[in-house]
Scaffold this motif. Structure first.
Motif, PDB file in Angstrom:
ATOM      1  N   HIS A 343       0.838  -1.195   0.000  1.00  0.00           N
ATOM      2  CA  HIS A 343       0.000   0.000   0.000  1.00  0.00           C
ATOM      3  C   HIS A 343       0.882   1.257   0.000  1.00  0.00           C
ATOM      4  O   HIS A 343       1.941   1.286   0.630  1.00  0.00           O
ATOM      5  CB  HIS A 343      -0.890  -0.013   1.250  1.00  0.00           C
ATOM      6  CG  HIS A 343      -1.974   1.015   1.209  1.00  0.00           C
ATOM      7  ND1 HIS A 343      -1.774   2.317   1.590  1.00  0.00           N
ATOM      8  CD2 HIS A 343      -3.271   0.930   0.815  1.00  0.00           C
ATOM      9  CE1 HIS A 343      -2.904   2.994   1.444  1.00  0.00           C
ATOM     10  NE2 HIS A 343      -3.833   2.175   0.974  1.00  0.00           N
ATOM     11  N   ASP A 346       2.325   2.445   3.201  1.00  0.00           N
ATOM     12  CA  ASP A 346       3.425   1.636   3.739  1.00  0.00           C
ATOM     13  C   ASP A 346       4.719   1.929   2.982  1.00  0.00           C
ATOM     14  O   ASP A 346       5.798   1.890   3.578  1.00  0.00           O
ATOM     15  CB  ASP A 346       3.045   0.154   3.676  1.00  0.00           C
ATOM     16  CG  ASP A 346       1.804  -0.142   4.513  1.00  0.00           C
ATOM     17  OD1 ASP A 346       1.706   0.417   5.613  1.00  0.00           O
ATOM     18  OD2 ASP A 346       0.940  -0.891   4.047  1.00  0.00           O
TER      19      ASP A 346
ATOM     20  N   CYS B  37      -6.901   9.390   4.592  1.00  0.00           N
ATOM     21  CA  CYS B  37      -5.939   8.605   3.811  1.00  0.00           C
ATOM     22  C   CYS B  37      -6.607   7.770   2.731  1.00  0.00           C
ATOM     23  O   CYS B  37      -5.932   7.245   1.855  1.00  0.00           O
ATOM     24  CB  CYS B  37      -5.116   7.704   4.724  1.00  0.00           C
ATOM     25  SG  CYS B  37      -6.083   6.445   5.541  1.00  0.00           S
ATOM     26  N   GLY B  38      -7.927   7.626   2.792  1.00  0.00           N
ATOM     27  CA  GLY B  38      -8.624   6.860   1.775  1.00  0.00           C
ATOM     28  C   GLY B  38      -8.747   5.378   2.080  1.00  0.00           C
ATOM     29  O   GLY B  38      -9.301   4.629   1.284  1.00  0.00           O
ATOM     30  N   ASP B  39      -8.226   4.952   3.235  1.00  0.00           N
ATOM     31  CA  ASP B  39      -8.402   3.540   3.606  1.00  0.00           C
ATOM     32  C   ASP B  39      -9.900   3.231   3.704  1.00  0.00           C
ATOM     33  O   ASP B  39     -10.697   4.071   4.120  1.00  0.00           O
ATOM     34  CB  ASP B  39      -7.744   3.251   4.966  1.00  0.00           C
ATOM     35  CG  ASP B  39      -6.233   3.104   4.849  1.00  0.00           C
ATOM     36  OD1 ASP B  39      -5.712   3.210   3.724  1.00  0.00           O
ATOM     37  OD2 ASP B  39      -5.584   2.878   5.881  1.00  0.00           O
ATOM     38  N   ARG B  61      -9.315  -2.182   1.733  1.00  0.00           N
ATOM     39  CA  ARG B  61      -8.506  -1.461   0.737  1.00  0.00           C
ATOM     40  C   ARG B  61      -7.747  -0.420   1.547  1.00  0.00           C
ATOM     41  O   ARG B  61      -8.219   0.693   1.746  1.00  0.00           O
ATOM     42  CB  ARG B  61      -9.383  -0.816  -0.321  1.00  0.00           C
ATOM     43  CG  ARG B  61     -10.054  -1.854  -1.205  1.00  0.00           C
ATOM     44  CD  ARG B  61     -10.533  -1.271  -2.493  1.00  0.00           C
ATOM     45  NE  ARG B  61      -9.415  -0.865  -3.331  1.00  0.00           N
ATOM     46  CZ  ARG B  61      -9.518  -0.627  -4.632  1.00  0.00           C
ATOM     47  NH1 ARG B  61     -10.683  -0.771  -5.228  1.00  0.00           N
ATOM     48  NH2 ARG B  61      -8.487  -0.243  -5.345  1.00  0.00           N
ATOM     49  N   GLY B  62      -6.641  -0.852   2.035  1.00  0.00           N
ATOM     50  CA  GLY B  62      -5.911   0.036   2.922  1.00  0.00           C
ATOM     51  C   GLY B  62      -4.517  -0.480   3.166  1.00  0.00           C
ATOM     52  O   GLY B  62      -4.076  -1.456   2.553  1.00  0.00           O
ATOM     53  N   CYS B  63      -3.865   0.151   4.100  1.00  0.00           N
ATOM     54  CA  CYS B  63      -2.449  -0.140   4.328  1.00  0.00           C
ATOM     55  C   CYS B  63      -2.261  -1.427   5.122  1.00  0.00           C
ATOM     56  O   CYS B  63      -3.220  -2.051   5.587  1.00  0.00           O
ATOM     57  CB  CYS B  63      -1.803   1.030   5.057  1.00  0.00           C
ATOM     58  SG  CYS B  63      -2.462   1.256   6.699  1.00  0.00           S
ATOM     59  N   LEU B  64      -1.024  -1.765   5.294  1.00  0.00           N
ATOM     60  CA  LEU B  64      -0.670  -3.001   5.988  1.00  0.00           C
ATOM     61  C   LEU B  64      -1.182  -2.993   7.433  1.00  0.00           C
ATOM     62  O   LEU B  64      -1.636  -4.015   7.947  1.00  0.00           O
ATOM     63  CB  LEU B  64       0.854  -3.153   5.943  1.00  0.00           C
ATOM     64  CG  LEU B  64       1.416  -4.458   6.466  1.00  0.00           C
ATOM     65  CD1 LEU B  64       2.486  -4.978   5.520  1.00  0.00           C
ATOM     66  CD2 LEU B  64       2.021  -4.284   7.842  1.00  0.00           C
ATOM     67  N   LEU B  65      -1.144  -1.846   8.084  1.00  0.00           N
ATOM     68  CA  LEU B  65      -1.621  -1.772   9.472  1.00  0.00           C
ATOM     69  C   LEU B  65      -3.114  -2.052   9.533  1.00  0.00           C
ATOM     70  O   LEU B  65      -3.597  -2.740  10.434  1.00  0.00           O
ATOM     71  CB  LEU B  65      -1.323  -0.391  10.062  1.00  0.00           C
ATOM     72  CG  LEU B  65       0.148  -0.014  10.176  1.00  0.00           C
ATOM     73  CD1 LEU B  65       0.284   1.390  10.760  1.00  0.00           C
ATOM     74  CD2 LEU B  65       0.904  -1.015  11.040  1.00  0.00           C
TER      75      LEU B  65
END
Lengths: 406, 135
Positions: A343, A346, B37-39, B61-65
């Protein structure tokens, strides 16, 4: 003589910092650029030798402040190739667009049409949606090509006799693509529409000759153009400024106030109600002078060398994909990319650990992200003070993210 | 700093993708977006007669966290009702330093996020979606 990036870097004190043992690789200029000594000095001189309110006072400090403020207007005007009284200082680029949407927008009628593009920043979409809700205007949208340019081939089918304004990014804040302004102006003239350019990503790359562009409105932000925060610029043709009613009411923007009736000051004062952001305006004037003194032929070649270096490096990383024009023609040094399986946030967070500052996410361009079904991109936005070491550090970080996060 | 953020346990939770996907006949679904952030997280749940989660699935649909958090949440959600999920959320809040106290597993893995305030919402977004789905 080649462009001396070291001499430019030396003028930006923040770039000599070491944070957590690493140099600052600042590649988030599209969000906010850094500020040179010339700007810091101008603001400090105002704050320490001439701080007072403008236009009203008769004492010496007030006169110094007023002179500095109006000189800044002249410096900005020279940067844009226009007359000082055509320059309106605003709180920012967003504020400038809102001013036009409110004020020029109030002259429009229900059923009139505004033409935007799919790649616009939210600040060039939402004010028009507010106008639509207020005044019943319609919004049309120019689609974007697969390489991230506004698709001007669709323009003839989108312009109508009811189109009153075409408002587009001069340079995309996501893809770096530069608009073919001439084609837009020609099309607009065919129906008598006005053209506004959002110059937030163009102004930081050198002086602009607005009369030769033939547009009607131009806006940009101070903080992206090496100036302070809290200042932006609206330029408009004088006949438009004269026709536009005030956006905000208050001191300085009036002719005469009675409870029965108030008359307005001429432009630009009519649009600068209250005490303006004096120090920031003076800083922006200094930034415009600083930019005018820079060798932009050399600077642009340097920026494009970095773009090529970045693109070449990214192409060697498995799963890295550039989102935007693949070539260097008609583009500016804003480069977005995605990394398969990682992402953008990241990627950006990993880059931070390498001392590299970038922006990741939707870049306030959600319709563009939706069009390409993207969660976001990682955006590298360069300035003349960046150098190859910044790009090398970035590529090292992207390789690390690719290796560890997927 | 960021290298410390992406510690193996968080990466492992994200890669495990526990509960990733959709349910065919969810009792409830909810989607939450982080406008900054758009997550985006969508959670489907199938509830039993007592309002407890019998099955859960998520699409991130987002970051690793955010992915790791959705995965961790899915791994402990079955059998819990809204109050039970609220208790788990306290673990997440403790892990990222928003509440005092020690976080229980699996959310203890998110302790490195405490040093990254801008990323804490990424961990909490799946809880917001699940809260909506259970409301």
């Amino acid at each position: 003589m080649s462009f001396d990036v070291t001499a430019v870097r030396r003028q930006f004190p923040i770039l000599s910092q070491i944070i957590d043992g690493r140099p600052v690789h600042y590649l988030d200029n599209g969000a906010s650029a850094q500020t040179p000594d010339a700007v810091l000095d101008a603001v400090r001189t105002y704050e320490t030798t001439g701080r007072a309110n403008v236009l009203r006072g008769v004492h010496r400090l007030a006169e110094r402040a007023t002179d500095a403020y109006e000189n800044a207007r002249t410096d900005v005007a020279q940067f844009l190739g226009v007359q000082p009284m055509e320059i309106v200082f605003t709180g920012g680029c967003t504020a400038a667009i809102n001013l036009v949407a409110y004020s020029y927008g109030s002259l429009l009628k229900p059923g009139d049409r505004i033409l935007l593009s799919e790649l616009e920043h939210h600040s060039n979409i939402v004010p028009w949606q507010l106008l639509r809700a207020r005044a019943g205007v319609e919004i049309d949208m120019i689609p974007v090509t697969t390489d991230g340019r506004i698709d001007l081939e669709t323009l003839p089918g989108l312009i109508t006799p009811r189109t009153k304004l075409i408002s587009l990014a001069h340079v995309s804040n996501v893809t770096g693509a530069m608009l073919d302004v001439g084609a837009v102006v020609t099309a607009a003239k065919s129906v008598g529409a006005k053209v506004m350019l959002d110059g937030a990503q163009k102004a930081p790359h050198g002086p602009i000759d607005l009369p030769s562009l033939g547009v009607d409105f131009y806006v940009f932000a101070g903080h992206k153009a090496y100036g302070p925060n809290g200042i932006g610029v609206l330029w408009a043709k004088p006949e438009l400024l004269d026709a536009m009613p005030p956006f905000m009411g208050g001191g300085s923007m009036i002719g005469r106030v009675t409870f029965a009736e108030t008359t307005w000051a001429p432009a630009p004062r009519r649009f600068e109600a209250g005490t303006p952001p004096i120090g920031p305006a003076i800083g922006l004037g200094a930034a415009c002078k600083w930019m005018q003194a820079l060798d932009w032929t050399g600077a642009h070649a340097h920026e494009m060398t970095m773009v090529q270096h970045l693109m070449d490096g990214l192409q060697k990383i498995d799963g890295a994909r550039i989102f935007g024009p693949a070539g260097l023609q008609n583009r500016y040094p804003v480069v977005s990319f995605t990394l398969d399986g990682v992402h953008p946030h990241d990627v950006a967070q990993t880059l931070d650990s390498f001392g590299v500052a970038v922006r990741a996410g939707h870049h306030c361009a959600q319709p563009l992200m939706d069009r390409f079904d993207l969660d976001g991109t990682t955006r590298v936005s360069m300035a003349p003070y960046n150098d190859g070491s910044d790009i090398d550090a970035l590529l090292t970080g992207v390789r690390h993210a690719a290796k560890t996060l997927r | 700093m960021s290298d410390q953020l992406y510690q193996d346990r968080i990466v492992a939770l994200a890669k495990a993708k526990t509960g990733a996907g959709k349910l065919e006949n969810p009792t409830k679904s909810a989607r939450r977006d982080n406008p900054l952030c758009g997550d985006r997280v969508t959670i489907d749940v199938r509830l039993d007669g007592q309002g407890r989660i019998a099955e859960i699935a998520h699409q991130v649909r987002g970051c690793l966290l955010c992915q790791a958090s959705a995965s961790a949440l899915s791994s402990v959600a079955v059998g819990r009702d809204a109050a039970g999920i609220a208790a788990v959320r306290h673990d997440a809040e403790r892990a990222v330093g928003r509440e005092e106290g020690e976080a229980a597993e699996p959310f203890a893995a998110f302790a490195p996020v405490a040093a990254h305030k801008s990323r804490q919402e990424c961990v909490l977004l799946p809880f917001e979606a699940l809260k909506d789905a259970l409301s």
